[in-house]
Motif scaffolding. Structure first.
Motif, PDB file in Angstrom:
ATOM      1  N   ALA A   1     -28.108  -6.142 -20.248  1.00  0.00           N
ATOM      2  CA  ALA A   1     -27.027  -7.120 -20.088  1.00  0.00           C
ATOM      3  C   ALA A   1     -25.883  -6.818 -21.053  1.00  0.00           C
ATOM      4  O   ALA A   1     -26.098  -6.605 -22.244  1.00  0.00           O
ATOM      5  CB  ALA A   1     -27.545  -8.536 -20.323  1.00  0.00           C
TER       6      ALA A   1
ATOM      7  N   ASP B   1     -21.739 -10.354 -19.745  1.00  0.00           N
ATOM      8  CA  ASP B   1     -22.779 -11.021 -18.957  1.00  0.00           C
ATOM      9  C   ASP B   1     -23.485 -12.092 -19.786  1.00  0.00           C
ATOM     10  O   ASP B   1     -23.788 -13.177 -19.292  1.00  0.00           O
ATOM     11  CB  ASP B   1     -23.811 -10.008 -18.445  1.00  0.00           C
TER      12      ASP B   1
ATOM     13  N   GLU C   1     -23.531 -16.072 -18.936  1.00  0.00           N
ATOM     14  CA  GLU C   1     -24.821 -16.763 -18.805  1.00  0.00           C
ATOM     15  C   GLU C   1     -24.885 -17.970 -19.749  1.00  0.00           C
ATOM     16  O   GLU C   1     -25.317 -19.056 -19.354  1.00  0.00           O
ATOM     17  CB  GLU C   1     -25.959 -15.786 -19.117  1.00  0.00           C
TER      18      GLU C   1
END
Length: 175
Positions: free
Chosen positions: A160, A164, A168
């Protein structure tokens, strides 16, 4: 203006000194020497719309669209907005919000005193946060922020990206 410089430059005093010297050269000699957010935006390149300060405001009011726009801007400008500078700002907001929950006097002046703030403009985001985030959610979000910080440093994360991870985290915060 000071908050913008702090968010953008962090604690790099030599860089801060260079940027302030640059602004001093630009200001007219006879005019009052006042550093404004507009002056910073025009001459240093810090966006007034897309910074950690505005991200916290968007989080406080649960403005999903604005928070995601800021995250996209951060993704396009990773050197100017690394996640390692953003996560402490988010952590600080929610840890202060938790303090607000356990403060007896939740008036504007009571919260200012509890948090050691100087201006009423600073406490407004906390008062909004008290309305939008239950105490247990704040407690859980602090854990999520710490997990995201560890993942941004490679712990239990093999693929990730920082962008990202931020997206999130914002999803967890705003939903």
């Amino acid at each position: 203006a000071a908050q913008m410089l702090s968010d953008f430059l962090g604690n790099d005093l030599s860089r801060l000194s260079k940027e302030l010297d640059k602004l001093a050269l630009i200001l007219p000699e006879k005019a009052p020497k006042r550093v404004t957010p507009e002056l910073i935006e025009q001459n240093i390149g810090i966006s007034k719309e897309y910074n950690n300060f505005e991200l916290i405001k968007a989080i406080a009011v649960k403005d999903v669209l604005k928070a995601n726009r800021i995250a996209q801007y951060f993704e396009k400008n990773p050197k100017s907005n690394p996640i390692q500078m953003t996560l402490p700002v988010i952590f600080n907001y929610f840890s202060n919000l938790l303090i607000c929950y356990y403060t007896k006097d939740r008036s504007e002046t009571g919260l200012m005193t509890a948090l050691g703030l100087r201006g009423t403009f600073q406490v407004k985001d906390y008062m909004t946060g008290l309305r939008n985030y239950p105490a247990m959610k704040v407690f859980n979000l602090i854990s999520d922020i710490r997990t995201t910080d560890a993942r941004s440093k490679g712990v239990d994360n093999s693929s990730a990206s920082d962008a990202d991870l931020l997206k999130e985290l914002l999803y967890k915060i705003l939903h």
